[in-house]
Design an enzyme around this catalytic site. Structure first.
Site, PDB file in Angstrom:
ATOM      1  CE  LYS A 243      -3.755  -0.376   2.511  1.00 21.21           C
ATOM      2  NZ  LYS A 243      -4.328  -0.600   3.864  1.00 21.21           N
TER       3      LYS A 243
ATOM      4  NE  ARG B 167      -5.329   3.525   3.850  1.00 20.16           N
ATOM      5  CZ  ARG B 167      -5.412   3.686   2.527  1.00 20.16           C
ATOM      6  NH1 ARG B 167      -4.770   4.693   1.928  1.00 20.16           N
ATOM      7  NH2 ARG B 167      -6.093   2.821   1.800  1.00 20.16           N
TER       8      ARG B 167
ATOM      9  N   GLY C 138      -8.410  -6.396   4.272  1.00 20.15           N
ATOM     10  CA  GLY C 138      -9.325  -6.466   5.404  1.00 20.15           C
ATOM     11  C   GLY C 138      -8.826  -7.276   6.589  1.00 20.15           C
TER      12      GLY C 138
ATOM     13  CG  MET D 135      -3.142  -6.908   9.393  1.00 17.93           C
ATOM     14  SD  MET D 135      -1.450  -6.560   9.026  1.00 17.93           S
ATOM     15  CE  MET D 135      -1.538  -6.121   7.334  1.00 17.93           C
TER      16      MET D 135
ATOM     17  NE  ARG E 239      -6.150  -4.450  -2.967  1.00 16.95           N
ATOM     18  CZ  ARG E 239      -6.698  -4.368  -1.762  1.00 16.95           C
ATOM     19  NH1 ARG E 239      -5.944  -4.218  -0.706  1.00 16.95           N
ATOM     20  NH2 ARG E 239      -7.997  -4.442  -1.599  1.00 16.95           N
TER      21      ARG E 239
ATOM     22  CG  HIS F  49     -14.692  -9.835   4.156  1.00 18.98           C
ATOM     23  ND1 HIS F  49     -15.208 -11.060   4.515  1.00 18.98           N
ATOM     24  CD2 HIS F  49     -13.384  -9.866   4.478  1.00 18.98           C
ATOM     25  CE1 HIS F  49     -14.252 -11.788   5.048  1.00 18.98           C
ATOM     26  NE2 HIS F  49     -13.128 -11.082   5.043  1.00 18.98           N
TER      27      HIS F  49
ATOM     28  CB  SER G 107       9.310 -43.946 -13.572  1.00 20.87           C
ATOM     29  OG  SER G 107       8.266 -43.101 -13.169  1.00 20.87           O
TER      30      SER G 107
ATOM     31  CB  CYS H 141       5.056 -41.753 -12.016  1.00 23.67           C
ATOM     32  SG  CYS H 141       5.754 -43.093 -11.057  1.00 23.67           S
TER      33      CYS H 141
ATOM     34  CE1 TYR I 235       7.488 -39.702 -17.060  1.00 22.41           C
ATOM     35  CE2 TYR I 235       9.446 -40.084 -18.401  1.00 22.41           C
ATOM     36  CZ  TYR I 235       8.480 -40.551 -17.539  1.00 22.41           C
ATOM     37  OH  TYR I 235       8.478 -41.856 -17.138  1.00 22.41           O
TER      38      TYR I 235
END
Ligand code: ADP
Ligand code: MG
Ligand code: MG
Length: 892
Positions: free
Chosen positions: A22, A92, A101, A103, A336, A452, A769, A837, A857
């Site tokens: 902020k 703030r 919201g 804090m 933001r 909210h 694997s 895997c 992979y």
């Protein structure tokens, strides 16, 4: 002495770590000349000193704060505590990562019995001045003195009733003065002291309270949810006040530069006339859509449009902007990067590329792979004819079914019992967050799309419907009504659609998800970037098809045991296990072979020439037999009723076998290749089924690339023997069918010894694997079910372990074995193909690790394939970026 306090014109957006998000953005907006009320920021470092010093601010820093305050006074021409021209500020919070919201914030600070009179005179608006003062007392008492807001609300309600008013705007200046008197009595009663009149005392108490709020319960829960580290701390912003509550030429609002739910490029916001700060997000009044501002205040609207376009262009991303209009003048109070759903994240990223604002690489980094599973949720069947009970605002997409609950604690409780619930509230506050986490979806009857509930639900990727005013919720009787007819009680099932805002009674048929065009496009960009292959774990043709549809390049793990669990097969499997003679066993296997062959044909056909890794039977045989305890009960019952039936004999024989197969520790017992070693005929049957299947499928003109995988190898000799067995089966089938087969034989690396001797094992393996589920179990010496059921949660809570190692690969331990396995294996066979895997193959940090370890992979469940494609691309992009900076640094 270092600098701990920064005026808004001393910072910029790069300083988030120090100034919080902020603060850094307030500084940036000041820098580029936007109308931001002036102020200063106390850095996040002070939050840490505050806690280090046992919750106090070092004197030197206090001096810096007072100095900054002085400069603010000079700049505004007002004085803190001055009875004629008082400076009023907001205090703030603002952390590095936004925690909307979570804090605390205090507005109108600096008001007292004297300055309120000054304000009244100065503005020629006593009503406004006293309203502001009572708001301040209420907020300060809540945040700093920790007096429950309920007492104030209750008192206000009493006064309103006495006067016969139905809403606050009817209150006069005198009424507010009466309220203030009552409020002060409440403070005295609950805080055992008078409401502080000295503005500097008010200021420092509030700064302390903001630091304290960093560690309030909801902030801690939120950080845990979002994986925000606790040591970062919050900054505190002190900013001169502007007032949206000065009359009908004033107001306050919130806007997103694009739709945060769908991603559509269209300004999207809400505002309230004659209101202050929190009123919009608190969901007390349902605000108006921003489009009507164009009619109500055309000039302000025009200026706002210019500003939001400038901000989006400047930050090159969708912004969430807070603004206030004071007597026709626009002020910007916050910007933001806006929180958004996965759907919106993708659409915005793709469109920003099309608008030539960001590159494809940046777009790929803008979407969090973890968010994507939201899109792969089921949705309501299109062909279903909906009869909605009510319709609210579509605040966060997704469909969900569950029982209605009206309380966050109850939601949590029921969810723990495994129930699916939908939280229904008039509005939600940050204290309800645990209930929202537990619920499938949230519905509110008040509040808008920026309330909210909406913001939090979108952040969590859960469905949410807001402002559904048709619902008359009665929290006492735990029911809601729609009109006068329909009553829905706690526990009743409803279905909600967060994309349309519709609420329906009962359960509703859902369908499988599909990828949107934008999502497909983003994934093709990911495929261009990534160097890591992505395969899927699939045991049947349907899953194989899904995997291909989601972009898998093959099957990395096809488990054959699942095929045996089928109801029609289990009796034959049991026959095979129970066989007393070789002949009996052969007979059972002969029946199983064509079934297995059919399974493989289906998968090979579905995969159309893409590689398929088939793992031979892995679990211990007792898993295919009935439970011992249950059998015992049955046998005892039979013995009591009739001691000589065939059924009894059969059950007794079964019980004998179950006892014989009983193992003390099945996870470490007779399973994996150890089965093939002792009962080779089982593996021979499976191998032959594979080769017959290849022959048949090839005849249809479809390519087949089988990779046969031997599980649970710990010693090279095991693999050597199993390899010979498979090759022999291949030769036999080849002789019968007259065909040649291309196939490879490899092994799982899932036991530490296999990783430690990978150089030897590689002699017999065409590929490795890494089975990281078992490798995690065997490395830690945990059995997963026991660990997760008994102690793992407590380990994670007390930070003995940073994460659940079955969800997020333990890079330091298990990862070291993976790295060693790859390295040793390739010492013997330089081109050795390697993959993973385990479930970790679908988790982003583990995918990054696999890429760094040089794996070819990852393989994961079909639904995680899109996530893995994106995460693999991000791994490549991030590594290249790192390389570039390293090279640059080397040059310097
Ligand atoms: P949060 O982080 O919870 O959004 P904020 O610090 O942004 O809390 O403040 C809460 C509300 O108060 C916001 O609507 C904000 O715009 C408003 N607000 C904060 N500071 C001021 C100010 N100086 N003047 C007017 N309104 C303010
Ligand atoms: Mg805010
Ligand atoms: Mg295993």
């Amino acid at each position: 002495m270092s600098k701990f306090v920064y005026m808004f014109d001393e910072g910029n957006s790069e300083m988030k770590e120090l100034l919080g998000g902020k603060g850094a953005n307030l500084a940036e907006m000041t820098r580029i000349g936007l109308p931001v009320p002036y102020g200063f920021t106390i850095s996040t470092e002070v939050c840490n000193s505050y806690y280090d010093m046992g919750k106090s601010i070092p004197t030197e820093i206090e001096f810096q704060i007072l100095d900054a305050l002085h400069r603010l006074e000079e700049k505004t021409g007002k004085k803190f505590g001055d009875p004629v021209n008082p400076l009023l500020v907001s205090v703030r919070s603002g952390a590095v990562f936004s925690m909307p919201g979570m804090m605390d914030t205090v507005l109108n600070l600096g008001m007292n019995d004297e300055t309120v009179k000054g304000m009244a005179k100065l503005t020629n608006n006593p009503r406004f001045a006293y309203d502001s003062y009572r708001r301040f007392i209420q907020m300060f008492s809540d945040v700093v003195l920790e007096i429950d807001g309920f007492y104030f609300e209750q008192f206000l309600e009493e006064i309103r009733e006495q006067k016969g008013y139905s809403s606050d705007p009817e209150m006069t200046a005198d009424d507010w003065q009466e309220v203030i008197k009552g409020y002060k009595d409440i403070v005295k009663k609950h805080a055992r002291k008078d409401f502080p009149q000295n503005p500097k005392e008010q200021l420092f108490l509030s700064v302390h309270a903001v630091f304290d709020s960093w560690n309030n319960q909801r902030a801690i829960v939120y950080r845990r949810l979002q994986r925000i580290p606790g040591h970062l701390g919050t900054a505190v912003n002190i900013q001169s006040m502007v007032f949206g509550n000065m009359g009908n030429d004033s107001g306050t609002g919130v806007a997103f530069t694009r739709n945060p739910s769908s991603g559509e490029r269209k300004l999207y916001g809400e505002y309230l006339i004659n209101a202050q700060g929190e009123d919009v997000v608190a969901g007390i009044r349902t605000p108006k859509p921003i489009s009507t501002l164009q009619d109500e205040m055309p000039e302000v609207y025009e200026q706002f449009v210019e500003t939001y376009q400038l901000l989006e262009g400047h930050y090159r991303d969708m912004q969430d902007i807070e603004f206030t209009v004071e007597r026709g003048k626009l002020f910007i109070l916050q910007t933001r990067a806006g929180k958004r759903t996965a759907q919106a994240a993708i659409r915005i990223a793709v469109e920003l590329v099309e608008e030539q604002v960001i590159s494809k690489k940046e777009a790929l980094l803008r979407v969090d792979p973890d968010q994507l599973n939201q899109l792969l949720h089921r949705r309501i069947d299109d062909s279903y004819e909906r009869k909605p009970l009510a319709k609210g605002l579509p605040a966060s997409p997704g469909a969900a079914t569950g029982q209605v609950v009206f309380d966050a604690d109850e939601a949590e409780l029921l969810a723990k019992e495994g129930k699916q619930v939908i939280l229904v509230r008039p509005e939600t506050t940050p204290d309800d967050i645990h209930g929202m986490v537990a619920a499938q979806a949230t519905v509110t009857s008040r509040g808008g799309m920026t309330s909210h509930a909406a913001v939090v639900a979108r952040g969590m990727g859960k469905a949410c419907i807001c402002g559904c005013e048709l619902l008359k919720i009665d929290l006492k009787t735990k029911q809601f009504k729609v009109g006068d007819v329909v009553v829905v009680n706690q526990g009743d099932m409803i279905t909600v659609d967060g994309s349309t805002g519709e609420i329906m009674l009962g359960e509703i048929p859902m369908i499988e998800p599909q990828l949107s065009d934008e999502f497909q496009l983003l994934l093709t960009w990911a495929d261009e970037e990534r160097e890591l292959g992505v395969r899927a774990n699939a045991d049947n043709p349907e899953d194989a098809k899904k995997a291909l549809e989601f972009g898998a390049a093959g099957i990395g793990l096809c488990r054959t045991e699942h095929m045996f669990m089928d109801a029609t097969r289990i009796p034959i499997v049991q026959e095979m296990i129970l066989a007393e003679t070789y002949g009996e066993r052969e007979a059972a296997l002969k029946k199983l072979l064509p079934m297995q062959q059919g399974d493989f044909e289906g998968i090979f056909e579905a995969m159309w020439g893409n590689p398929v890794t088939i793992r031979l039977l892995d679990p211990p045989l007792h898993e295919f037999l009935p439970d011992k305890e249950e059998l015992l009960v049955e046998v005892t019952k039979l013995q009591m009723s009739d001691s000589d039936s065939d059924e009894l004999k059969e059950k007794e024989q079964l019980l004998r076998k179950v006892r014989q197969l009983h193992e003390f520790n099945p996870m470490l017992g007779h399973r994996g290749c150890r089965l093939g070693m002792i009962h080779p005929e089982i593996y021979v049957m499976q191998a032959k089924a594979i080769f017959y299947a290849i022959a048949n499928v090839k005849e249809k003109g479809i390519e087949v690339k089988p990779e046969i995988m031997i599980p649970l190898v710990g010693h090279v000799n095991e693999l050597k023997e199993m390899r010979e067995l498979v090759m022999k089966a291949s030769l036999q089938v080849a002789a019968e069918t007259g065909q040649q087969y291309d196939y490879s034989i490899g092994t799982m690396i899932e036991i530490p010894r296999a990783a430690l001797t990978a150089d030897q094992i590689a002699r017999e393996a065409d590929f490795f694997s890494f089975g990281t589920n078992d490798l995690t179990q065997t490395t830690f010496g945990y059995s997963r079910d026991d660990a997760e059921g008994k102690f793992l949660q407590s380990y994670i809570e007390s930070k003995v372990l940073p994460e659940n190692p079955f969800a997020i690969l333990d890079q330091e331990g298990v990862g070291k074995l993976v790295e060693m396995g790859v390295k040793l294996g390739r010492q013997t066979k330089p081109g050795l193909k390697t993959g993973i895997c385990g479930e970790h193959g679908g988790e982003k940090s583990s995918i990054q690790f696999c890429y760094d370890a040089g794996l070819d992979y990852v393989s994961c469940s079909p639904y995680r394939v899109p996530l893995a494609r994106l995460a693999a691309a991000q791994a490549t992009i991030k590594n290249k970026q790192e390389q570039e900076t390293n090279e640059l640094q080397a040059q310097i």
